[in-house]
Design an enzyme around this catalytic site. Sequence first.
Site, PDB file in Angstrom:
ATOM      1  N   TYR A   1       0.834  -1.199   0.000  1.00 24.93           N
ATOM      2  CA  TYR A   1       0.000   0.000   0.000  1.00 24.93           C
ATOM      3  C   TYR A   1       0.868   1.248   0.000  1.00 24.93           C
ATOM      4  O   TYR A   1       1.761   1.419   0.843  1.00 24.93           O
ATOM      5  CB  TYR A   1      -0.885  -0.031   1.242  1.00 24.93           C
ATOM      6  CG  TYR A   1      -2.032   0.953   1.248  1.00 24.93           C
ATOM      7  CD1 TYR A   1      -3.218   0.667   0.602  1.00 24.93           C
ATOM      8  CD2 TYR A   1      -1.940   2.146   1.947  1.00 24.93           C
ATOM      9  CE1 TYR A   1      -4.288   1.544   0.626  1.00 24.93           C
ATOM     10  CE2 TYR A   1      -3.004   3.036   1.985  1.00 24.93           C
ATOM     11  CZ  TYR A   1      -4.169   2.733   1.322  1.00 24.93           C
ATOM     12  OH  TYR A   1      -5.225   3.607   1.353  1.00 24.93           O
TER      13      TYR A   1
ATOM     14  N   SER B   1       1.849  -7.524   1.840  1.00 23.98           N
ATOM     15  CA  SER B   1       0.755  -6.692   2.308  1.00 23.98           C
ATOM     16  C   SER B   1      -0.300  -6.528   1.215  1.00 23.98           C
ATOM     17  O   SER B   1      -0.910  -7.514   0.791  1.00 23.98           O
ATOM     18  CB  SER B   1       1.306  -5.356   2.809  1.00 23.98           C
ATOM     19  OG  SER B   1       0.311  -4.602   3.458  1.00 23.98           O
ATOM     20  N   GLN B   2      -0.536  -5.323   0.718  1.00 20.87           N
ATOM     21  CA  GLN B   2      -1.467  -5.152  -0.388  1.00 20.87           C
ATOM     22  C   GLN B   2      -1.090  -6.066  -1.546  1.00 20.87           C
ATOM     23  O   GLN B   2      -1.958  -6.671  -2.200  1.00 20.87           O
ATOM     24  CB  GLN B   2      -1.466  -3.698  -0.858  1.00 20.87           C
ATOM     25  CG  GLN B   2      -2.326  -3.424  -2.081  1.00 20.87           C
ATOM     26  CD  GLN B   2      -2.272  -1.966  -2.504  1.00 20.87           C
ATOM     27  OE1 GLN B   2      -3.194  -1.217  -2.251  1.00 20.87           O
ATOM     28  NE2 GLN B   2      -1.180  -1.572  -3.139  1.00 20.87           N
TER      29      GLN B   2
ATOM     30  N   ASP C   1       1.857  -8.279  13.896  1.00 22.28           N
ATOM     31  CA  ASP C   1       1.516  -7.374  12.804  1.00 22.28           C
ATOM     32  C   ASP C   1       0.303  -6.537  13.209  1.00 22.28           C
ATOM     33  O   ASP C   1      -0.789  -7.056  13.394  1.00 22.28           O
ATOM     34  CB  ASP C   1       1.209  -8.194  11.554  1.00 22.28           C
ATOM     35  CG  ASP C   1       1.123  -7.362  10.285  1.00 22.28           C
ATOM     36  OD1 ASP C   1       0.853  -6.152  10.382  1.00 22.28           O
ATOM     37  OD2 ASP C   1       1.304  -7.940   9.201  1.00 22.28           O
TER      38      ASP C   1
ATOM     39  N   HIS D   1       4.778  -5.885  10.777  1.00 20.53           N
ATOM     40  CA  HIS D   1       4.353  -5.949   9.384  1.00 20.53           C
ATOM     41  C   HIS D   1       5.503  -6.167   8.408  1.00 20.53           C
ATOM     42  O   HIS D   1       5.269  -6.417   7.223  1.00 20.53           O
ATOM     43  CB  HIS D   1       3.578  -4.677   9.028  1.00 20.53           C
ATOM     44  CG  HIS D   1       2.779  -4.786   7.768  1.00 20.53           C
ATOM     45  ND1 HIS D   1       1.929  -5.841   7.512  1.00 20.53           N
ATOM     46  CD2 HIS D   1       2.713  -3.973   6.670  1.00 20.53           C
ATOM     47  CE1 HIS D   1       1.368  -5.680   6.322  1.00 20.53           C
ATOM     48  NE2 HIS D   1       1.830  -4.560   5.787  1.00 20.53           N
TER      49      HIS D   1
END
Length: 324
Positions: free
Chosen positions: A90, A185-186, A271, A300
């Site tokens: 992101y 992540s994203q 996370d 994360h």
Amino acid sequence: MALTDLTLAECRAYRPELAVPSDLDDFWARTLTADEPGRAAYEPVDTGLTQIRTFSVTIAGYAREPVHGWLHLPTHATAPLPCVVEYLGYGRGRGLPHEKLFWAAAGFAHLIMDTRGQGWSASSGVTADPHPYPAGTVPGFLTRGITDPDSFYYRRLITDAVRFAQAAQEHPAVDGDRVVVTGISQGGGLALAVAALLPSVAAVMPDVPFLCDFRRGAQVAGRGPYGEIVEYLKLHRDRTGQVFHTLSYFDAAVLAPRATAPALFSIAMMDQTCPPSTCFAGYHRYGGDKELRVYEFNDHEGGGGGHQLEQLAWLHKTLGAKTP
């Protein structure tokens, strides 16, 4: 940093009942067949590097809108290569061409997708999102068009991601039967969605995946994009059902049972951006053979460089042979 979500034992047992839209398959079939994939363009870039060739990429994404990226190829490859298609976290964009060389150095073709409208953090992006910015949208991307699946931002982004994987399969330097999708992540959520919507991919490696189990993410995430949903619903209390109905079309954990390619997941137990329970929702619901690496004391960043070596070893095993 502390454990703010479920324990590991609780996460291993967490199997939420997620709402699946009755027209989910029709929605994505309609989305992905609305426009035929366009021709990809690859322009050589002089990076000064001698062992890796780099190309600036333009691929027709959603509505045939141009999406940019990088393609890295080992200089001395003599046969079509397995390819790692990477989607970004992101806020990140494709950045500078020399910033991500691991997969090409390991002998893979490496196709990196820029993220439309993003690229303000960590590395720059060059792909615009030409669609209107709806009134009342919380800053960020999770509430752009959130009242209607047809206008939601992630409809465009997931379509872009599918088109990049298809372009990799068709590139003459790539072995189309050995295209792998991955991301952090994203990017991990996008990789899961692509694996569900494009069953011909050979493998998927989602790292600390975002876009999974949206309602729980909004309820427990200590920071990060899930909070955009919270901010929106603080004001639009009457739209809660509508919002989560829209999100269900793009929830990677909802899509995950449709994926069949072998998968290697990573999840970090501390996370606070993508709470581990949400990642486990995607993992448990995944439809294909799967393996998991858990990083008990990581946030994360997940497994970082160490996990990349885990991925490399896993790909050599999964694809059946080392790269040329």
